[in-house]
Write a protein that holds these residues in place. Structure first.
Motif, PDB file in Angstrom:
ATOM      1  N   ARG A 143       0.674  -1.134   0.564  1.00 31.69           N
ATOM      2  CA  ARG A 143      -0.368  -0.390  -0.286  1.00 31.69           C
ATOM      3  C   ARG A 143       1.129   1.751  -0.097  1.00 31.69           C
ATOM      4  O   ARG A 143       0.781   2.324  -1.297  1.00 31.69           O
ATOM      5  CB  ARG A 143      -0.837   0.270   0.280  1.00 31.69           C
ATOM      6  CG  ARG A 143      -1.741  -1.529   1.216  1.00 31.69           C
ATOM      7  CD  ARG A 143      -2.940  -1.575   2.374  1.00 31.69           C
ATOM      8  NE  ARG A 143      -3.962  -2.384   1.732  1.00 31.69           N
ATOM      9  CZ  ARG A 143      -4.702  -2.599   3.063  1.00 31.69           C
ATOM     10  NH1 ARG A 143      -4.873  -1.928   4.419  1.00 31.69           N
ATOM     11  NH2 ARG A 143      -5.744  -3.271   3.273  1.00 31.69           N
ATOM     12  N   ALA A 144       1.629   1.022   1.009  1.00 32.37           N
ATOM     13  CA  ALA A 144       2.726   2.151   0.529  1.00 32.37           C
ATOM     14  C   ALA A 144       3.789   2.565  -0.357  1.00 32.37           C
ATOM     15  O   ALA A 144       3.282   3.664  -0.735  1.00 32.37           O
ATOM     16  CB  ALA A 144       3.968   1.834   1.792  1.00 32.37           C
ATOM     17  N   ALA A 145       3.844   1.111  -1.344  1.00 27.63           N
ATOM     18  CA  ALA A 145       4.716   1.573  -2.165  1.00 27.63           C
ATOM     19  C   ALA A 145       3.664   2.328  -3.347  1.00 27.63           C
ATOM     20  O   ALA A 145       3.452   3.064  -4.289  1.00 27.63           O
ATOM     21  CB  ALA A 145       5.198   0.104  -3.187  1.00 27.63           C
ATOM     22  N   LEU A 146       1.755   1.602  -3.410  1.00 30.36           N
ATOM     23  CA  LEU A 146       1.212   2.035  -4.109  1.00 30.36           C
ATOM     24  C   LEU A 146       1.155   3.550  -4.035  1.00 30.36           C
ATOM     25  O   LEU A 146       0.231   3.708  -5.089  1.00 30.36           O
ATOM     26  CB  LEU A 146      -0.503   1.251  -3.816  1.00 30.36           C
ATOM     27  CG  LEU A 146      -1.226   2.046  -5.048  1.00 30.36           C
ATOM     28  CD1 LEU A 146      -0.608   1.474  -5.789  1.00 30.36           C
ATOM     29  CD2 LEU A 146      -2.542   0.998  -3.770  1.00 30.36           C
ATOM     30  N   ASN A 147       0.902   3.752  -2.497  1.00 31.96           N
ATOM     31  CA  ASN A 147       0.483   5.689  -2.615  1.00 31.96           C
ATOM     32  C   ASN A 147       2.030   6.281  -3.068  1.00 31.96           C
ATOM     33  O   ASN A 147       1.574   7.242  -3.492  1.00 31.96           O
ATOM     34  CB  ASN A 147       0.311   5.320  -1.071  1.00 31.96           C
ATOM     35  CG  ASN A 147      -0.572   4.935  -0.511  1.00 31.96           C
ATOM     36  OD1 ASN A 147      -1.464   4.769  -1.324  1.00 31.96           O
ATOM     37  ND2 ASN A 147      -0.766   4.442   0.820  1.00 31.96           N
TER      38      ASN A 147
ATOM     39  N   VAL B 210       3.108   9.075 -10.273  1.00 36.03           N
ATOM     40  CA  VAL B 210       1.648   9.033 -10.954  1.00 36.03           C
ATOM     41  C   VAL B 210       1.081  10.567 -11.181  1.00 36.03           C
ATOM     42  O   VAL B 210       1.368  10.984 -12.051  1.00 36.03           O
ATOM     43  CB  VAL B 210       1.074   7.921 -11.341  1.00 36.03           C
ATOM     44  CG1 VAL B 210      -0.156   8.452 -12.281  1.00 36.03           C
ATOM     45  CG2 VAL B 210       1.996   6.662 -11.353  1.00 36.03           C
ATOM     46  N   ALA B 211       0.760  10.693 -10.243  1.00 31.44           N
ATOM     47  CA  ALA B 211       0.195  12.489  -9.533  1.00 31.44           C
ATOM     48  C   ALA B 211       1.424  13.698 -10.415  1.00 31.44           C
ATOM     49  O   ALA B 211       1.338  14.602 -10.539  1.00 31.44           O
ATOM     50  CB  ALA B 211      -0.191  12.684  -8.592  1.00 31.44           C
TER      51      ALA B 211
ATOM     52  N   GLU C 121       1.289  17.482 -17.454  1.00 31.03           N
ATOM     53  CA  GLU C 121       0.124  18.900 -17.775  1.00 31.03           C
ATOM     54  C   GLU C 121       0.662  20.064 -17.968  1.00 31.03           C
ATOM     55  O   GLU C 121       0.605  21.424 -18.751  1.00 31.03           O
ATOM     56  CB  GLU C 121      -0.703  18.613 -16.390  1.00 31.03           C
ATOM     57  CG  GLU C 121      -1.992  19.384 -17.374  1.00 31.03           C
ATOM     58  CD  GLU C 121      -3.005  19.581 -16.137  1.00 31.03           C
ATOM     59  OE1 GLU C 121      -4.139  20.178 -15.755  1.00 31.03           O
ATOM     60  OE2 GLU C 121      -3.171  18.758 -14.950  1.00 31.03           O
ATOM     61  N   THR C 122       1.639  19.958 -17.092  1.00 30.61           N
ATOM     62  CA  THR C 122       2.580  21.565 -17.595  1.00 30.61           C
ATOM     63  C   THR C 122       2.969  21.627 -18.288  1.00 30.61           C
ATOM     64  O   THR C 122       3.874  22.816 -19.106  1.00 30.61           O
ATOM     65  CB  THR C 122       4.120  22.175 -16.126  1.00 30.61           C
ATOM     66  OG1 THR C 122       2.797  21.740 -14.498  1.00 30.61           O
ATOM     67  CG2 THR C 122       4.518  23.046 -15.692  1.00 30.61           C
ATOM     68  N   GLU C 123       4.122  20.604 -19.651  1.00 37.04           N
ATOM     69  CA  GLU C 123       5.093  20.391 -20.608  1.00 37.04           C
ATOM     70  C   GLU C 123       3.633  20.738 -21.302  1.00 37.04           C
ATOM     71  O   GLU C 123       4.075  21.775 -22.623  1.00 37.04           O
ATOM     72  CB  GLU C 123       5.299  19.295 -20.505  1.00 37.04           C
ATOM     73  CG  GLU C 123       6.362  19.483 -21.852  1.00 37.04           C
ATOM     74  CD  GLU C 123       8.065  19.928 -22.118  1.00 37.04           C
ATOM     75  OE1 GLU C 123       7.659  20.214 -22.602  1.00 37.04           O
ATOM     76  OE2 GLU C 123       8.774  20.340 -21.378  1.00 37.04           O
TER      77      GLU C 123
END
Length: 441
Positions: free
Chosen positions: A310-314, A320-321, A328-330
């Protein structure tokens, strides 16, 4: 408890006792004997009539002396009067003493929980409940005091009782409780002594019938077994005597010696089996506890790994975020650049359009010049195309459709030369023919 005491049979009997000992005998018996019926020793005698007769005689004597006194004078009359007075006094006192004696002898006290059977001239009149009663009739008496409230315990061991395999058991102890419901029916129909024999025989018959249905190795199952059917059978047999069985059971069963040894061996084997089962139960419990600990350990490891995943997933979601934010900035930056370039190109195109518009205006001014130049170029192009156009060659033959091989060969050799000469003429200037060339016309 000794064997003789264990196998002692209860004895039901009746006893003759004074009124003061009735309560003690009914509750405790006498020398191991059950006494549900007591025949009281009556205190009622006809002696209380003696003072009545003496008093009546004294009163009659007083009357006679009074009559004598009235018929005589002097000292004899005085003596007769004194004797008459004394006779009256003694008579009254004797009558009062006889009345008190009669009242005291007529009192009967029935103990709580018992009934008294009242008879008159030997015939049963009724039963007396607990409490004080007055029997004014001289020939009324309580012949029996019957315990009707107490549940009387009765023990009846049965010796040498055969089982289903016809093996005689040493003894079967049978215990029951009964209560007398009808005192008159009990004392007049059977009596306590006879009831003991009837009850003993009925119990032995019921026990032997039950033992006949049991195998010897299962004889110990009789202890504490359900004996409701035996109770119903005994109640059916004893209801005619005014007795009801309130409870019964089989507290003990004694087997023969060899069967006791056999059962002892079986009990030892059963104990060993129980010990093995307990040992195996402990081993199984330890194994189960060990497996439980392993399972708990595995669960903890699994939970820890789940937490790590779960920590790795977070973290992956955060990366990813962040990546999406960067992209998105690029993308916004690229979009801004494209929009900037597009605006620049649009401005350049607008400028080019303005320049072209200006140029077109200039071209409109020089339209005549351009038309002249275009016409001249058209003439030049048409001259050039006319010079390069191929010229047709017509080969005439005889009127027949079939040509000879010699004419065909000649035509094939002549056509290349004719076409080459035409190309030289259309080039713009007529070049002199090479050696060996000639005009085919």
């Amino acid at each position: 408890m000794s064997s003789a005491r264990m196998h002692r049979r209860s004895v039901i009997s009746e006893a003759v006792a004074p009124w003061g000992d009735i309560a003690r005998l009914l509750r405790g018996g006498e020398a191991g004997t059950l006494l549900p019926v007591i025949i009281p020793k009556h205190r009622r005698r006809l002696w209380w009539m003696l003072p009545f007769w003496a008093g009546a005689y004294a009163l009659l004597s007083g009357v006679m002396l009074t009559l004598k006194e009235s018929g005589s004078d002097g000292l004899g009359g005085m003596a007769a009067g004194a004797l008459a007075t004394f006779s009256y006094t003694v008579g009254v006192l004797l009558l009062v003493a006889g009345g008190l004696w009669w009242w005291r002898s007529s009192i009967v006290e029935i103990e709580q929980g018992t009934n008294g059977v009242l008879t008159r001239y030997g015939a049963v009149v009724r039963t007396l409940d607990a409490g004080r009663h007055y029997l004014w009739h001289p020939w009324s008496r309580v012949d029996f005091v019957v315990d009707t409230a107490t549940e009387i315990p009765y023990s009846a061991p049965v010796m040498a009782c055969p089982t289903q395999e016809n093996v005689p058991l040493r003894s079967i102890e049978f215990f029951l409780k009964f209560r007398i419901t009808d005192a008159v029916l009990f004392v007049r129909t059977i009596g306590a002594g006879n009831f003991d024999l009837v009850l003993s025989s009925a119990v032995q018959d019921a026990i032997r019938q039950r033992a006949r249905r049991v195998r010897t190795e299962r004889a110990y199952d009789l202890r504490g077994s359900d004996v409701a059917d035996m109770q119903d059978l005994l109640n059916h047999q004893l209801s005619r005597y005014g007795v009801r069985i309130t409870g019964c059971n089989i507290p003990d069963v004694q087997l023969p010696a060899q069967y006791q040894q056999h059962l002892a061996t079986r009990e030892q084997v059963a104990k060993e089996s129980t010990a093995y089962e307990q040992e195996w139960g402990l081993i199984r419990k330890r194994r189960i506890d060990s497996l439980g600990m392993d399972i708990e350990r595995a669960k903890k490891i699994r939970d820890a790994r789940i937490v790590e995943v779960r920590a790795a997933l977070n973290r992956a979601r955060e990366e990813v975020a962040q990546l999406l934010e960067r992209q998105e900035t690029e993308a916004q930056r690229v979009r801004f650049e494209i929009e900037t370039r597009g605006r620049s190109g649009l401005i350049a195109a607008e400028n080019e359009a303005r320049a072209q518009q200006a140029l077109a205006k200039a071209y409109r001014d020089n339209r005549a010049v351009l038309q002249y130049e275009l016409a001249r170029r058209r003439l030049e192009v048409g001259a050039g195309l006319a010079g390069k156009a191929p010229r047709p060659v017509v080969v005439r033959t005889d009127g027949g459709t079939d040509t000879s091989a010699l004419s065909t060969l000649f035509t094939a050799q002549l056509l290349p030369r004719l076409t080459a000469g035409d190309r030289l003429v259309t080039g713009g200037a007529v070049r002199p023919a090479e050696d060996g060339d000639h005009d085919p016309r």
